[in-house]
Every structure is written in structure tokens, then in C-alpha cells.
Design an enzyme around this catalytic site. Sequence first.
Site, PDB file in Angstrom:
ATOM      1  N   LYS A  56       0.825  -1.208   0.000  1.00 54.83           N
ATOM      2  CA  LYS A  56       0.000   0.000   0.000  1.00 54.83           C
ATOM      3  C   LYS A  56       0.862   1.263   0.000  1.00 54.83           C
ATOM      4  O   LYS A  56       0.479   2.293  -0.548  1.00 54.83           O
ATOM      5  CB  LYS A  56      -0.946   0.006   1.208  1.00 54.83           C
ATOM      6  N   GLY A 184      -1.137 -14.642 -12.579  1.00 58.43           N
ATOM      7  CA  GLY A 184      -2.163 -14.613 -11.542  1.00 58.43           C
ATOM      8  C   GLY A 184      -2.888 -13.285 -11.533  1.00 58.43           C
ATOM      9  O   GLY A 184      -2.291 -12.245 -11.251  1.00 58.43           O
ATOM     10  N   ILE A 188      -3.602  -9.771  -5.382  1.00 57.63           N
ATOM     11  CA  ILE A 188      -2.185  -9.456  -5.175  1.00 57.63           C
ATOM     12  C   ILE A 188      -1.536  -9.088  -6.514  1.00 57.63           C
ATOM     13  O   ILE A 188      -0.792  -8.109  -6.622  1.00 57.63           O
ATOM     14  CB  ILE A 188      -1.466 -10.631  -4.474  1.00 57.63           C
ATOM     15  N   ALA A 273       2.266 -14.786  -8.837  1.00 58.34           N
ATOM     16  CA  ALA A 273       1.357 -14.421  -7.738  1.00 58.34           C
ATOM     17  C   ALA A 273       0.079 -15.224  -7.915  1.00 58.34           C
ATOM     18  O   ALA A 273      -1.005 -14.682  -8.104  1.00 58.34           O
ATOM     19  CB  ALA A 273       1.073 -12.921  -7.765  1.00 58.34           C
ATOM     20  N   HIS A 449     -21.179  15.914   6.493  1.00 56.53           N
ATOM     21  CA  HIS A 449     -21.197  16.434   5.128  1.00 56.53           C
ATOM     22  C   HIS A 449     -20.072  17.461   4.942  1.00 56.53           C
ATOM     23  O   HIS A 449     -19.832  18.253   5.847  1.00 56.53           O
ATOM     24  CB  HIS A 449     -22.541  17.117   4.864  1.00 56.53           C
TER      25      HIS A 449
HETATM   26  C1  LIG Z   1       1.524  -8.648  -1.395  1.00 57.02           C
HETATM   27  C2  LIG Z   1       0.490  -8.917  -0.332  1.00 57.02           C
HETATM   28  C3  LIG Z   1      -0.445  -7.944  -0.029  1.00 57.02           C
HETATM   29  C4  LIG Z   1      -1.391  -8.174   0.955  1.00 57.02           C
HETATM   30  N1  LIG Z   1      -2.308  -7.203   1.214  1.00 57.02           N
HETATM   31  C5  LIG Z   1      -3.253  -7.416   2.152  1.00 57.02           C
HETATM   32  C6  LIG Z   1      -4.215  -6.407   2.445  1.00 57.02           C
HETATM   33  O1  LIG Z   1      -4.206  -5.319   1.856  1.00 57.02           O
HETATM   34  N2  LIG Z   1      -5.137  -6.650   3.409  1.00 57.02           N
HETATM   35  C7  LIG Z   1      -5.183  -7.847   4.086  1.00 57.02           C
HETATM   36  O2  LIG Z   1      -6.053  -8.020   4.939  1.00 57.02           O
HETATM   37  N3  LIG Z   1      -4.285  -8.823   3.825  1.00 57.02           N
HETATM   38  C8  LIG Z   1      -3.324  -8.641   2.888  1.00 57.02           C
HETATM   39  N4  LIG Z   1      -2.408  -9.615   2.637  1.00 57.02           N
HETATM   40  C9  LIG Z   1      -2.504 -10.889   3.386  1.00 57.02           C
HETATM   41  C10 LIG Z   1      -1.896 -10.747   4.790  1.00 57.02           C
HETATM   42  O3  LIG Z   1      -0.566 -10.294   4.680  1.00 57.02           O
HETATM   43  C11 LIG Z   1      -1.946 -12.083   5.515  1.00 57.02           C
HETATM   44  O4  LIG Z   1      -3.264 -12.585   5.493  1.00 57.02           O
HETATM   45  C12 LIG Z   1      -1.504 -11.923   6.960  1.00 57.02           C
HETATM   46  O5  LIG Z   1      -0.175 -11.461   7.027  1.00 57.02           O
HETATM   47  C13 LIG Z   1      -1.612 -13.262   7.711  1.00 57.02           C
HETATM   48  O6  LIG Z   1      -1.209 -13.068   9.032  1.00 57.02           O
HETATM   49  P1  LIG Z   1      -0.680 -14.291   9.901  1.00 57.02           P
HETATM   50  O7  LIG Z   1      -0.505 -13.763  11.280  1.00 57.02           O
HETATM   51  O8  LIG Z   1      -1.533 -15.466   9.718  1.00 57.02           O
HETATM   52  O9  LIG Z   1       0.728 -14.706   9.275  1.00 57.02           O
HETATM   53  P2  LIG Z   1       1.965 -13.943   8.654  1.00 57.02           P
HETATM   54  O10 LIG Z   1       1.765 -12.496   8.530  1.00 57.02           O
HETATM   55  O11 LIG Z   1       2.304 -14.723   7.431  1.00 57.02           O
HETATM   56  O12 LIG Z   1       3.093 -14.165   9.759  1.00 57.02           O
HETATM   57  C14 LIG Z   1       3.527 -15.453  10.106  1.00 57.02           C
HETATM   58  C15 LIG Z   1       4.869 -15.327  10.779  1.00 57.02           C
HETATM   59  O13 LIG Z   1       5.227 -16.597  11.326  1.00 57.02           O
HETATM   60  C16 LIG Z   1       6.628 -16.743  11.233  1.00 57.02           C
HETATM   61  N5  LIG Z   1       6.932 -18.170  11.329  1.00 57.02           N
HETATM   62  C17 LIG Z   1       6.568 -19.150  10.462  1.00 57.02           C
HETATM   63  N6  LIG Z   1       7.013 -20.353  10.920  1.00 57.02           N
HETATM   64  C18 LIG Z   1       7.675 -20.108  12.076  1.00 57.02           C
HETATM   65  C19 LIG Z   1       8.359 -20.946  13.006  1.00 57.02           C
HETATM   66  N7  LIG Z   1       8.437 -22.268  12.845  1.00 57.02           N
HETATM   67  N8  LIG Z   1       8.936 -20.376  14.073  1.00 57.02           N
HETATM   68  C20 LIG Z   1       8.850 -19.017  14.276  1.00 57.02           C
HETATM   69  N9  LIG Z   1       8.214 -18.194  13.421  1.00 57.02           N
HETATM   70  C21 LIG Z   1       7.625 -18.722  12.347  1.00 57.02           C
HETATM   71  C22 LIG Z   1       6.937 -16.139   9.845  1.00 57.02           C
HETATM   72  O14 LIG Z   1       8.299 -15.765   9.759  1.00 57.02           O
HETATM   73  C23 LIG Z   1       5.992 -14.944   9.818  1.00 57.02           C
HETATM   74  O15 LIG Z   1       6.620 -13.761  10.258  1.00 57.02           O
HETATM   75  C24 LIG Z   1      -1.413  -9.412   1.664  1.00 57.02           C
HETATM   76  C25 LIG Z   1      -0.457 -10.388   1.393  1.00 57.02           C
HETATM   77  C26 LIG Z   1       0.487 -10.154   0.407  1.00 57.02           C
HETATM   78  C27 LIG Z   1       1.512 -11.219   0.118  1.00 57.02           C
END
Ligand SMILES: Cc1cc2nc3c(=O)[nH]c(=O)nc-3n(C[C@H](O)[C@H](O)[C@H](O)COP(=O)(O)OP(=O)(O)OC[C@H]3O[C@@H](n4cnc5c(N)ncnc54)[C@H](O)[C@@H]3O)c2cc1C
Length: 471
Positions: A56, A184, A188, A273, A449
Site C-alpha cells: 500500500k 495470476g 495481489i 502471484a 457532510h
Molecule cells: C503482497 C500482499 C499484499 C497483501 N495485502 C493485504 C491487504 O491489503 N489486506 C489484508 O487483509 N491482507 C493482505 N495480505 C494478506 C496478509 O498479509 C496475511 O493474510 C496476513 O499477514 C496473515 O497473518 P498471519 O498472522 O496469519 O501470518 P503472517 O503475517 O504470514 O506471519 C507469520 C509469521 O510466522 C513466522 N513463522 C513461520 N514459521 C515459524 C516458526 N516455525 N517459528 C517461528 N516463526 C515462524 C513467519 O516468519 C511470519 O513472520 C497481503 C499479502 C500479500 C503477500
Amino acid sequence: MVAGDTTTSVDLVVIGAGPGGYTAALRGARNGLEVLLVEKETVGGVCVNHGCIPAKALIHAAGFQKDIQHWNDIGIRTGNVDVDFQAVQAWKNDVIQRLSDDILQRLDNHGVAYREGTARFLDSNTISVARDDDVETVTYDSAIIATGSQPLEIPGLEFDHQGVISSREILQVQEVPDEIVVVGGGYIGMEAVTKFSKFGSHIKVVEARDRVLCMFEEEVVDSIQETSSELYDTEIYTSAWAKTVEYEDGTPVLVVEQDGEILRLSGDYIIVAAGRDTTSTLESLGLENTAVEMDSEGFVETDDRMQTTDENILCVGDAAGQPFLAHVAYREGDVAGGVAAGEDIAFDNEYIPAVMFTDPEVAVVGLTEAEVREEYGDTRIGIVPLSVSGRALSANKSAGYVKVVAAPDEQLLGVQIVAARASDMIAEATLALELDATLDDITSTIHAHPTFPEALADAAEAAQVGSIHPP
Ligand SMILES: Cc1cc2nc3c(=O)[nH]c(=O)nc-3n(C[C@H](O)[C@H](O)[C@H](O)COP(=O)(O)OP(=O)(O)OC[C@H]3O[C@@H](n4cnc5c(N)ncnc54)[C@H](O)[C@@H]3O)c2cc1C
């Protein structure tokens, strides 16, 4: 590596510090639990570091051209514009850093212990946390899996991190590419189109289905295609199958099959993507040492309290399944952190908004017109173009519309918005749906407004009394 260098014992361990994980950790700590949050990369997860926020920030920066054109049109002359893309990237990285610092501060304020390292389950009450040559053993009463997702790797289109890259890597390039091929046509991919085409890249999109943005209604996609010049300038190949990548003189070329013909699409980068994957992370998490089971779609099986089939382990965010959205992960994390502390709460949200940051933005929540017709036989529809909004006109953001869908008895059932500020406007619609609002509840609410959200009230009125604005 020596297993078990040190041993720690906590009430709650959270694995992954993305939106789901850090929210769960904060809620657990607010409830008085001793919490350890483990992260193998960077606090904030995909959302803060490689997804929502950097995407963003770059979309915001990319808006410069249209804005400058507008200022010149209304008499505010600007000189030559010089884009220093490396400085833009530095600013974007600063935004990420400020958010990451804020999360770390909040964790600290709540007494959450934060550990960098890779977590793995040893049994239902124990994980190991590995970092470099150190391994810490952590025992816990409850654990929350919040390990998120990664870009899906497609056979034949494997990431080589040079020419074939993911949505994560394209956010880090230091120069605006001349040409990009995006595999894709989901949100994204299309957000990548929005920002890089505005910075001047020529983009080709390859989508296997018969149209891009299949998660949105066709009329929504038609509307942004009509108003969005960057989509016009983009070559979109639908019903087209990306097969493999070959290199010609160092340039990656995507080989695509469409209507029985082979196309060769070259670019500085091929961005794949085409989906997100949770399995590779989950497979290395040691879940076989616990009673956690996967559902039929390969996600961790959870109930509405985010509880897995192992009584000590909960799971939130992308790892718990679709939709892969940060705001879903936040809510699930909040629920799981509370459940781990003994609160009687559940993920009981009926409505989840979906937003896409194209230009204009798209935001939808609840049922579509077609879904309401199928379920109720009839429907009340109100549509208002943004071109009649005083605020939209005076902000030069008059493209798009607001559509309200209600049951014959005027119960609000869905809202679709295509507008410059759709991402902000959808919050009121989501709250109205969660509170079972009627059309009258919306029209009788005073809207400040002149503002964009007035268009929602106008659309609700149109659904009550018929069109209130000329088409
Ligand atoms: C380009 C892009 C744009 C996006 N835009 C949006 C948007 O505008 N709005 C929206 O709602 N969503 C958006 N998303 C989706 C959003 O980023 C994800 O849905 C969200 O980050 C998921 O959150 P989470 O907490 O499940 O996991 P994540 O954010 O994926 O975090 C998981 C974390 O776990 C850590 N991890 C994994 N395995 C281990 C382990 N074994 N030990 C320790 N740490 C570990 C990883 O390193 C990571 O930091 C976007 C995604 C992408 C790729």
C-alpha cells in the site's frame, strides 16, 4: 546444535509474530498470562514486512502522476517530476520500521517476551526454539500456531529469485522495471499492476480463468476496467496457462498456452502471484509430535474458538485457512489469546469485508445481488454513482459507485463499493451488517457532510425509494 541448551516455562507460547500471532500474544498478556512470542524472521509477519503495508505504501507513492496531472489541470503548476525510486523504497522501508518498532514497544509494554528463532513442537506441551547454534526448550500450558503463509511455488515456474520472483521480492526492487509479466490475476497480482504501471512499467497479466479478479462480481471488475487507465494499458491474457520460463539473452520469457497457441511473454521479471501456501511451514513445525490434525484442504483444523484437535494448541491466521486476510488474522488472534486465558469467546463474526487497493479501490461485504435474488427470490437494490457526491467531486475522485443490496423487508444484506476511499467506507457497512441494520437505520443515521460515506446513505435511500439520482 545441542538440543535443550536452556529451558523456559510459560503459560502461553505463540509461534509467529504476524497479525494473528502478536495480537494473540497481547490479548493473552492483557489477561495476565506469561507469554513468549517466537518469530523466525521479523516482527509484523508478512503483512507488515512483505504484504499489506509495503504494497500500500508503494501504491500511495505511485499515485503521484495522476495527482500532479490534476494539480496542473486546476491551475497549480508543477515543474518537471523526477522519481528517485530508491528514495521511495527507503521511505517505504521507514514506514515498515516504524510499525515494527511500535509492535515491539506494545509487546514490551504488556510484558510479552519476544524471541527470535524457529519453533518446532516436541510434544503437546513443549517446543524447541532454534537460533544459530542455540536451542531453547520451552514448556507451556497453551500454544498458538500463527505461522502464516508463503507465495505458492508452481511447477515449471519455480522462483529463481533473479527473473522469476514472488510478490514479496517485487516489493523490494530498486529500479522501476520496464516490463513485468504477472502470473495470476487475483488481488495481489492486480495490486502489483496498479502500482508498477503508474510508475511506468508495461505489464502483461496471465490468468488461467476466463477473467481476472474472479473473487469480485463481474460488474465490479468491469467498472474498474472502465475507469482505470493503468488496466487499459495492461495486456491481460485470460484462459491462458503459464507453462514454463525460459531465458533468452538473460531475459526471462514466460511460455503460455492460450486457445491452443503458444505465446512467449518476456519481461524484466516474471512475478508468480498465483496463490499462497501454508503447507511448507506447517510440515516443518513438528505437528506429528502433537495431536493437531489437518482439515481436508490442508489447513490446521480449528473450531470457532480457534482450538485445534490438540487441547493445548490453538491456531490462527492464514495457517488456519481461507480467507488469507490480515484483518481475519487479527480477529482470530484476539479470540485465541482470550480463549488461552480462559475467556468464553469465539470467532462469531458473520461478515468479513474484502478490499482491493486498485484505482479506484474496491471493497465488498455481505451478499451480492445475485446471491440475494437466489436466497430471497427478490431484492431491493440502491446504486449511487460517486459523480454525484460533493466530496468526491471536490477531491477529484468521482469514479465509481456504491451499491446497497437488501432483502424485500429492507434488511441490509450486502454492500459493494468502487471508489477512491472504498477501503475506509466499507467499515460502516460491515458494522451495519453485524448489527443487523435495516435500510432505515442507515438513512436515519446522520452522516457528516461533505464526505464519501454519505454515498452509502444515499444508496440505502435509493434502495428504499428507487433511484434518487439521475443515471
Ligand atoms: C503482497 C500482499 C499484499 C497483501 N495485502 C493485504 C491487504 O491489503 N489486506 C489484508 O487483509 N491482507 C493482505 N495480505 C494478506 C496478509 O498479509 C496475511 O493474510 C496476513 O499477514 C496473515 O497473518 P498471519 O498472522 O496469519 O501470518 P503472517 O503475517 O504470514 O506471519 C507469520 C509469521 O510466522 C513466522 N513463522 C513461520 N514459521 C515459524 C516458526 N516455525 N517459528 C517461528 N516463526 C515462524 C513467519 O516468519 C511470519 O513472520 C497481503 C499479502 C500479500 C503477500
